[in-house]
Design a protein around this motif. Structure first.
Motif, PDB file in Angstrom:
ATOM      1  N   ASP A  49       0.851  -1.193   0.000  1.00 44.87           N
ATOM      2  CA  ASP A  49       0.000   0.000   0.000  1.00 44.87           C
ATOM      3  C   ASP A  49       0.887   1.244   0.000  1.00 44.87           C
ATOM      4  OD1 ASP A  49      -1.860   2.002   0.381  1.00 44.87           O
ATOM      5  OD2 ASP A  49      -2.789   1.094   2.140  1.00 44.87           O
ATOM      6  N   PRO A  50       1.356   1.651  -1.199  1.00 47.99           N
ATOM      7  CA  PRO A  50       2.299   2.782  -1.261  1.00 47.99           C
ATOM      8  C   PRO A  50       1.763   4.073  -0.659  1.00 47.99           C
ATOM      9  CG  PRO A  50       1.940   1.830  -3.451  1.00 47.99           C
ATOM     10  CD  PRO A  50       1.048   1.108  -2.501  1.00 47.99           C
ATOM     11  N   GLU A  51       0.488   4.369  -0.867  1.00 44.41           N
ATOM     12  CA  GLU A  51      -0.081   5.624  -0.357  1.00 44.41           C
ATOM     13  C   GLU A  51      -0.014   5.670   1.167  1.00 44.41           C
ATOM     14  OE1 GLU A  51      -4.197   8.241  -0.538  1.00 44.41           O
ATOM     15  OE2 GLU A  51      -4.072   6.396  -1.697  1.00 44.41           O
ATOM     16  N   SER A  52      -0.481   4.611   1.822  1.00 43.57           N
ATOM     17  CA  SER A  52      -0.438   4.568   3.292  1.00 43.57           C
ATOM     18  C   SER A  52       0.995   4.532   3.800  1.00 43.57           C
ATOM     19  CB  SER A  52      -1.201   3.341   3.804  1.00 43.57           C
ATOM     20  OG  SER A  52      -2.559   3.451   3.514  1.00 43.57           O
ATOM     21  N   PHE A  53       1.840   3.763   3.124  1.00 47.72           N
ATOM     22  CA  PHE A  53       3.235   3.638   3.547  1.00 47.72           C
ATOM     23  C   PHE A  53       3.916   5.009   3.606  1.00 47.72           C
ATOM     24  CE2 PHE A  53       7.759   3.143   2.661  1.00 47.72           C
ATOM     25  CZ  PHE A  53       8.130   2.247   3.648  1.00 47.72           C
ATOM     26  N   TYR A  54       3.783   5.804   2.543  1.00 41.15           N
ATOM     27  CA  TYR A  54       4.436   7.112   2.521  1.00 41.15           C
ATOM     28  C   TYR A  54       3.771   8.112   3.461  1.00 41.15           C
ATOM     29  CZ  TYR A  54       7.631   5.605  -1.041  1.00 41.15           C
ATOM     30  OH  TYR A  54       8.631   4.941  -1.701  1.00 41.15           O
ATOM     31  N   TYR A  55       2.463   7.983   3.656  1.00 38.12           N
ATOM     32  CA  TYR A  55       1.758   8.842   4.622  1.00 38.12           C
ATOM     33  C   TYR A  55       2.304   8.580   6.022  1.00 38.12           C
ATOM     34  CZ  TYR A  55      -2.136  10.723   7.397  1.00 38.12           C
ATOM     35  OH  TYR A  55      -2.905  11.412   8.296  1.00 38.12           O
ATOM     36  N   LEU A  56       2.463   7.311   6.384  1.00 40.53           N
ATOM     37  CA  LEU A  56       2.958   6.958   7.714  1.00 40.53           C
ATOM     38  C   LEU A  56       4.447   7.256   7.867  1.00 40.53           C
ATOM     39  CD1 LEU A  56       1.099   3.559   8.172  1.00 40.53           C
ATOM     40  CD2 LEU A  56       0.531   5.747   9.233  1.00 40.53           C
ATOM     41  N   LYS A  57       5.199   7.045   6.811  1.00 37.95           N
ATOM     42  CA  LYS A  57       6.648   7.227   6.859  1.00 37.95           C
ATOM     43  C   LYS A  57       7.022   8.659   7.251  1.00 37.95           C
ATOM     44  CE  LYS A  57      10.793   6.417   4.167  1.00 37.95           C
ATOM     45  NZ  LYS A  57      11.337   6.070   2.867  1.00 37.95           N
ATOM     46  N   GLU A  58       6.202   9.617   6.858  1.00 34.55           N
ATOM     47  CA  GLU A  58       6.470  11.026   7.183  1.00 34.55           C
ATOM     48  C   GLU A  58       6.552  11.246   8.697  1.00 34.55           C
ATOM     49  OE1 GLU A  58       4.429  15.423   6.511  1.00 34.55           O
ATOM     50  OE2 GLU A  58       3.670  13.714   5.390  1.00 34.55           O
ATOM     51  N   TRP A  59       5.825  10.450   9.469  1.00 32.92           N
ATOM     52  CA  TRP A  59       5.754  10.647  10.921  1.00 32.92           C
ATOM     53  C   TRP A  59       6.565   9.613  11.699  1.00 32.92           C
ATOM     54  CZ3 TRP A  59       3.993  15.212  10.875  1.00 32.92           C
ATOM     55  CH2 TRP A  59       3.058  15.596   9.921  1.00 32.92           C
ATOM     56  N   LEU A  60       7.232   8.700  11.010  1.00 37.21           N
ATOM     57  CA  LEU A  60       8.008   7.632  11.649  1.00 37.21           C
ATOM     58  C   LEU A  60       9.124   8.216  12.515  1.00 37.21           C
ATOM     59  CD1 LEU A  60       8.201   4.559  11.764  1.00 37.21           C
ATOM     60  CD2 LEU A  60       9.809   4.649   9.867  1.00 37.21           C
ATOM     61  N   GLY A  61       9.255   7.707  13.725  1.00 36.71           N
ATOM     62  CA  GLY A  61      10.300   8.158  14.644  1.00 36.71           C
ATOM     63  C   GLY A  61       9.940   9.397  15.437  1.00 36.71           C
ATOM     64  N   LYS A  62       8.761   9.960  15.200  1.00 42.76           N
ATOM     65  CA  LYS A  62       8.328  11.159  15.926  1.00 42.76           C
ATOM     66  C   LYS A  62       7.255  10.777  16.937  1.00 42.76           C
ATOM     67  CE  LYS A  62       9.300  13.972  11.915  1.00 42.76           C
ATOM     68  NZ  LYS A  62       8.761  14.729  10.804  1.00 42.76           N
ATOM     69  N   LYS A  63       7.200  11.513  18.030  1.00 41.66           N
ATOM     70  CA  LYS A  63       6.171  11.297  19.046  1.00 41.66           C
ATOM     71  C   LYS A  63       5.018  12.256  18.813  1.00 41.66           C
ATOM     72  CE  LYS A  63       8.216   8.409  22.029  1.00 41.66           C
ATOM     73  NZ  LYS A  63       7.676   7.294  22.739  1.00 41.66           N
ATOM     74  N   GLY A  64       3.805  11.741  18.926  1.00 40.50           N
ATOM     75  CA  GLY A  64       2.616  12.563  18.818  1.00 40.50           C
ATOM     76  C   GLY A  64       1.748  12.380  20.043  1.00 40.50           C
ATOM     77  N   VAL A  65       0.774  13.246  20.203  1.00 39.53           N
ATOM     78  CA  VAL A  65      -0.135  13.183  21.352  1.00 39.53           C
ATOM     79  C   VAL A  65      -1.560  13.001  20.832  1.00 39.53           C
ATOM     80  CG1 VAL A  65      -1.025  14.422  23.360  1.00 39.53           C
ATOM     81  CG2 VAL A  65       1.379  14.667  22.714  1.00 39.53           C
ATOM     82  N   ILE A  66      -2.262  12.035  21.409  1.00 36.70           N
ATOM     83  CA  ILE A  66      -3.644  11.781  21.006  1.00 36.70           C
ATOM     84  C   ILE A  66      -4.522  12.938  21.466  1.00 36.70           C
ATOM     85  CG2 ILE A  66      -5.661  10.284  21.327  1.00 36.70           C
ATOM     86  CD1 ILE A  66      -3.698   7.942  21.598  1.00 36.70           C
ATOM     87  N   GLU A  67      -5.235  13.522  20.522  1.00 38.89           N
ATOM     88  CA  GLU A  67      -6.136  14.632  20.833  1.00 38.89           C
ATOM     89  C   GLU A  67      -7.599  14.185  20.822  1.00 38.89           C
ATOM     90  OE1 GLU A  67      -7.105  18.362  18.285  1.00 38.89           O
ATOM     91  OE2 GLU A  67      -5.440  18.878  19.620  1.00 38.89           O
ATOM     92  N   GLU A  68      -7.917  13.154  20.022  1.00 37.18           N
ATOM     93  CA  GLU A  68      -9.302  12.689  19.922  1.00 37.18           C
ATOM     94  C   GLU A  68      -9.324  11.201  19.603  1.00 37.18           C
ATOM     95  OE1 GLU A  68     -13.320  13.577  17.255  1.00 37.18           O
ATOM     96  OE2 GLU A  68     -11.546  14.799  16.959  1.00 37.18           O
ATOM     97  N   VAL A  69     -10.266  10.488  20.206  1.00 39.08           N
ATOM     98  CA  VAL A  69     -10.494   9.066  19.913  1.00 39.08           C
ATOM     99  C   VAL A  69     -11.781   8.971  19.111  1.00 39.08           C
ATOM    100  CG1 VAL A  69     -10.913   6.783  20.892  1.00 39.08           C
ATOM    101  CG2 VAL A  69      -9.363   8.372  22.066  1.00 39.08           C
ATOM    102  N   ILE A  70     -11.712   8.328  17.957  1.00 40.33           N
ATOM    103  CA  ILE A  70     -12.882   8.154  17.079  1.00 40.33           C
ATOM    104  C   ILE A  70     -13.148   6.652  16.991  1.00 40.33           C
ATOM    105  CG2 ILE A  70     -13.806   8.582  14.769  1.00 40.33           C
ATOM    106  CD1 ILE A  70     -11.466  10.779  14.623  1.00 40.33           C
ATOM    107  N   ARG A  71     -14.248   6.213  17.567  1.00 41.35           N
ATOM    108  CA  ARG A  71     -14.519   4.775  17.643  1.00 41.35           C
ATOM    109  C   ARG A  71     -15.193   4.202  16.398  1.00 41.35           C
ATOM    110  NH1 ARG A  71     -14.360   2.432  22.883  1.00 41.35           N
ATOM    111  NH2 ARG A  71     -13.720   3.947  24.429  1.00 41.35           N
TER     112      ARG A  71
END
Length: 95
Positions: A49-71
């Motif tokens: 899945d190249p689209e998802s892979f490159y979307y995720l790769k941009e944020w790899l190795g970085k820490k983020g904070v959850i702002e909202e949970v969508i069930r």
């Protein structure tokens, strides 16, 4: 009913069951909580899945904070990476 018809019918049942299983799995997952720090977990390859892979790769190795949970319709989160909002599925992040 021919063998071909029976196989097509069986495949429809299997596909429906897989879809229901994924939906049930999301219902049974204990979600992360707002404010938790997470990082990207890439479980797919560029070929799958190249689209998802490159979307995720941009944020790899970085820490983020959850702002909202969508069930619904599928467990996902709005995560903030240095003032940028990113939407991620549960299986794409880890603590």
């Amino acid at each position: 009913m021919s063998i071909k018809d029976k196989n097509q019918s069986d495949n429809k049942i299997i596909n429906m069951n897989v879809h229901e299983l994924k939906k049930d799995d999301d219902d049974n997952i204990l979600p992360y909580e707002i404010g938790e720090k997470v990082q990207i977990h890439i479980s797919i390859t560029e070929d799958e899945d190249p689209e998802s892979f490159y979307y995720l790769k941009e944020w790899l190795g970085k820490k983020g904070v959850i702002e909202e949970v969508i069930r619904k319709p599928r467990l996902q989160y709005k995560v903030i990476f240095k003032e940028k909002e990113v939407f991620l599925y549960h299986n794409e992040i880890s603590l």
